[in-house]
Write a protein that holds these residues in place. Structure first.
Motif, short mmCIF file in Angstrom:
data_model
loop_
_atom_site.label_atom_id
_atom_site.label_comp_id
_atom_site.label_asym_id
_atom_site.label_seq_id
_atom_site.Cartn_x
_atom_site.Cartn_y
_atom_site.Cartn_z
N MET A 132 0.86 -1.20 0.00
CA MET A 132 0.00 0.00 0.00
C MET A 132 0.89 1.24 0.00
O MET A 132 1.87 1.32 0.72
N THR A 133 0.50 2.21 -0.80
CA THR A 133 1.31 3.43 -0.85
C THR A 133 1.06 4.28 0.40
O THR A 133 0.06 4.10 1.09
N ALA A 134 1.99 5.19 0.63
CA ALA A 134 1.85 6.07 1.78
C ALA A 134 0.65 6.99 1.57
O ALA A 134 0.24 7.25 0.44
N LEU A 135 0.09 7.50 2.69
CA LEU A 135 -1.06 8.39 2.58
C LEU A 135 -0.66 9.69 1.87
O LEU A 135 -1.33 10.14 0.96
N LEU A 136 0.43 10.27 2.33
CA LEU A 136 0.88 11.53 1.73
C LEU A 136 2.25 11.31 1.10
O LEU A 136 3.16 10.82 1.77
N GLN A 137 2.35 11.63 -0.17
CA GLN A 137 3.65 11.52 -0.84
C GLN A 137 4.02 12.89 -1.39
O GLN A 137 3.31 13.42 -2.24
N VAL A 138 5.11 13.42 -0.89
CA VAL A 138 5.56 14.74 -1.34
C VAL A 138 6.85 14.55 -2.10
O VAL A 138 7.76 13.87 -1.63
N ALA A 139 6.92 15.11 -3.30
CA ALA A 139 8.13 14.97 -4.11
C ALA A 139 8.51 16.30 -4.74
O ALA A 139 7.69 16.93 -5.39
N GLY A 140 9.72 16.70 -4.50
CA GLY A 140 10.26 17.90 -5.15
C GLY A 140 9.50 19.17 -4.85
O GLY A 140 9.54 20.13 -5.62
N LEU A 141 8.80 19.21 -3.73
CA LEU A 141 7.96 20.38 -3.41
C LEU A 141 8.83 21.63 -3.22
O LEU A 141 9.74 21.66 -2.39
N VAL A 161 2.30 16.85 -4.65
CA VAL A 161 1.78 16.49 -3.34
C VAL A 161 0.62 15.54 -3.58
O VAL A 161 -0.40 15.93 -4.14
N ARG A 162 0.81 14.27 -3.23
CA ARG A 162 -0.26 13.30 -3.46
C ARG A 162 -0.84 12.85 -2.14
O ARG A 162 -0.11 12.43 -1.25
N LEU A 163 -2.17 12.95 -2.06
CA LEU A 163 -2.88 12.45 -0.89
C LEU A 163 -3.70 11.27 -1.36
O LEU A 163 -4.58 11.42 -2.22
N ASP A 164 -3.42 10.09 -0.81
CA ASP A 164 -4.11 8.89 -1.27
C ASP A 164 -4.00 8.73 -2.77
O ASP A 164 -4.96 8.35 -3.44
N GLY A 165 -2.87 9.11 -3.31
CA GLY A 165 -2.66 8.97 -4.75
C GLY A 165 -3.20 10.12 -5.57
O GLY A 165 -2.91 10.22 -6.76
N GLN A 166 -3.97 11.03 -4.96
CA GLN A 166 -4.55 12.15 -5.71
C GLN A 166 -3.61 13.35 -5.67
O GLN A 166 -3.18 13.78 -4.59
N GLU A 167 -3.31 13.88 -6.85
CA GLU A 167 -2.38 15.01 -6.92
C GLU A 167 -3.11 16.29 -6.47
O GLU A 167 -4.03 16.75 -7.14
#
Lengths: 321, 338
Positions: free
Chosen positions: B1-10, B69-75
């Protein structure tokens, strides 16, 4: 709250007493009754006529209390007359002053109340709009227009509008007044529009600053963080908090609606209290002028108390004790 | 399962003297489901701006210039303003440092929570008010039934923060961002609020992004820690690893200067120098000018992240070089010393 009002009224009484004393110094001590009489009668009248005029107008007592006339002097008389609203007669044309005030109040209010209501109703939505579009070209254009509007003298608005709308286009009479409700609007429309336009620039700048200040507060950030839309934030969170500074400007002005507008009334020939005051200044009518200044100070005190009371209505943190 | 919040290069920039300065610079991190991630750093390191960036509430003239910034996979950065509004509160909720000023002073606190509920759920005012009373009880506000009618100024700082927490929970968020939630409170109240956050996290299973400068709070609440310095993450580690074996010289300095960890009777060690201001951030590692182990390389280019253990990454040339030779020992305290 009753105790609060009584305390504030007693502070107000001190202010009014001080104003009356200054008026006495200016209109009795600096400009003596002899000067006033000669202004009314002319320089070349015999001393006996001057004395008779002073007797007729109640200026014939010694100025200050001294042994022999502790109670019977101009200073005591001045306070007694003002505090009992026994304003006497005009120095210039002998008409009873109270009567003139009663007659002038109607035309003044007919001008100032719509002017005041329209100003608030126009300026607040416009400022909310400008603040809503903060830091965009709409905001910047609004501020520039407001500063321009403020920079133009009201005299230019008056003369320009009278020329254009009155003389060239014949939409409205250039000046004059008739209290007949069917035609009163024709006479008041132009001065009211000019009054609104003249005040708009300053009002928008003031209200915009208030709204912007409130827009940058922490609780607005909280509202955004919980998902509030910008319109809701403006109308609910920002506006309600802005009422506190807004009321300071608005409520304090309400009592002065009674004294009319000096410029608009005299330029448009509206026989209100503003015009009476201007006539009194031009005609050396000292007794009328004294009375108008005194009434102004009373209204000022009332305005201050009303403002403080209104705070308690909009700000739950304010307790009147 | 992916993480709830995924932040990349913010990356979030503010215009300063004619150029765009990245106050938040290319941050990568994740918050797992049910996880408490602490974002640690000094004032001015970009912690709060990171939080506001996640909510897309960066104050003007600042702007998010890059990243995801992805929350539950949603950008979230691609959402319309309107959809983002519905994410605020229900997807990600936030509590702030200043409970004194964070509530609207002229609206009753119950009404403010009711507003939050009704922004996300179609319920009647009465139902929302009932739910507000339940929330007040849940966050431990005594006399909840009457307190809903109070104005903010009638409540203490601790109660106000509880109201803020109730408001944040009202739309059942998946992620709660707590930006220095206890900094403005009395010490005794701080402990209560922290315990409350911990209990609520366990009850609801939500994730928490805890922003703080206080390592004591990190040690109590966090599962993992990300250390922020001058707009960049320098080290990420599970809590115990961070306290036992901090790798980055800045993290080590930070831990050494904690009064609870320092040897007693000695002068508290401090990190020499000052955090550079955003407009003169160097090309290379931003800590280089204050770092005892700085090398030529450090001021020229940014170090990459290297793995230092399970879920433990560090961006430091000195650490990665020491690795290839022998382990560089850490001579500090342990969390038990707290």
């Amino acid at each position: 709250m009753g105790a609060y009002v009584i305390r504030r009224l007693s502070y107000g009484a001190v202010v009014v007493f001080g104003v009356l004393f200054l008026l006495f110094i200016l209109f009795f001590a600096v400009t003596s009754p002899d000067d006033i009489a000669r202004k009314a009668l002319g320089e070349r009248v015999p001393p006996a006529v001057v004395e008779q005029w002073k007797v007729n107008h109640g200026y014939d007592k010694p100025l200050f209390p001294a042994p022999g006339h502790w109670a019977d002097n101009m200073l005591v008389e001045h306070y007694r007359r003002m505090l009992t609203f026994d304003f006497g007669r005009s120095d210039a044309d002998d008409t009873p002053i109270l009567e003139r005030i009663r007659k002038g109040m109607g035309p003044s209010l007919a001008l100032t109340i719509p002017l005041f209501v329209l100003s608030v109703l126009v300026a607040i939505p416009l400022s909310l709009l400008v603040a809503f579009f903060r830091e965009t070209y709409i905001d910047r254009a609004g501020v520039i227009l407001a500063v321009l509007a403020m920079s133009v003298s009201v005299l230019l608005y008056i003369i320009g509008a009278q020329y254009l709308v009155g003389k060239v286009l014949h939409w409205f009479p250039i000046s004059g007044f008739d209290s007949d409700p069917r035609v009163i609007v024709r006479f008041l429309a132009l001065p009211i529009m000019i009054g609104v336009a003249n005040g708009l620039g300053g009002d928008i700048r003031f209200y915009r600053t208030v709204f912007l200040e409130e827009s940058n507060t922490d609780y607005v950030r909280t509202a955004r963080a919980k998902g509030c839309g910008e319109i809701r934030i403006m109308s609910r969170h920002v506006f309600r908090n802005s009422l506190i500074p807004l009321l300071t400007r608005i409520v304090v002005a309400i009592p002065f609606l009674f004294t009319g507008s000096l410029l608009l009334e005299s330029f448009f020939g509206i026989p209100g209290l503003g015009a009476i005051t201007v006539d009194a200044i031009q005609g050396n009518d000292f007794s009328v002028l004294r009375t108008m200044v005194y009434i102004g100070s009373l209204l000022f005190v009332v305005g201050q108390i009303l403002t403080d009371l209104s705070y308690a209505l909009v700000d739950p943190r304010v307790r009147l004790e | 399962m992916t993480a709830l919040l995924q932040v990349a290069g913010l990356t979030t920039c503010f215009p300063m003297s004619q150029k765009n300065v990245p106050i938040v610079d290319a941050l990568d991190f994740e918050v797992g489901r049910g996880e408490v991630l602490a974002l640690v750093g000094e004032s001015g390191s970009g912690k709060s701006m990171t939080a506001l960036s996640l909510m897309r509430l960066v104050p003007k003239p600042g702007r998010i210039t890059a990243g995801s910034v992805r929350l539950d996979g949603q950008e979230l950065l691609d959402l319309s303003v309107r959809s983002m509004r519905s994410v605020r509160g229900s997807g990600v909720a936030m509590i702030f440092q200043e409970p004194m000023t964070s509530l609207n002073p002229v609206i009753r606190v119950g009404e403010q929570v009711v507003e939050a509920i009704r922004l996300h759920e179609r319920v009647s005012r009465g139902a929302a008010l009932d739910r507000c009373r339940e929330l007040f009880e849940q966050v431990g506000i005594p006399d909840a039934a009457e307190r809903v009618n109070a104005y903010p100024h009638q409540l203490s700082g601790g109660l106000k923060q509880r109201v803020m927490i109730a408001m944040a929970l009202s739309a059942r968020p998946r992620l709660l961002i707590a930006d220095e939630p206890t900094t403005a409170l009395d010490v005794t109240v701080q402990a209560q609020i922290l315990r409350l956050l911990q209990e609520l996290q366990e009850e609801t299973g939500m994730s928490i992004l805890l922003i703080t400068h206080d390592l004591g709070i990190v040690n109590e609440l966090a599962d993992r820690v990300a250390v922020l310095y001058a707009g960049r993450i320098v080290e990420t580690a599970p809590r115990t690893a961070l306290f036992k074996t901090p790798k980055h010289p800045y993290t080590q300095g930070l831990l050494r200067s904690m009064p609870a960890l320092a040897p007693s009777g000695e002068r508290l060690p401090e990190i020499p120098g000052m955090v550079p201001s955003p407009s003169d951030w160097p090309l290379g590692c931003r800590f280089a000018s204050r770092c005892a182990r700085a090398m030529d390389q450090c001021s020229q280019s940014l170090p990459e992240f290297t793995d230092q253990g399970p879920r433990h990454t560090v961006a430091c040339y000195a650490v990665s070089q020491a690795d290839s030779q022998s382990g560089h020992g850490w001579a500090g305290g342990t969390p038990e010393g707290l």
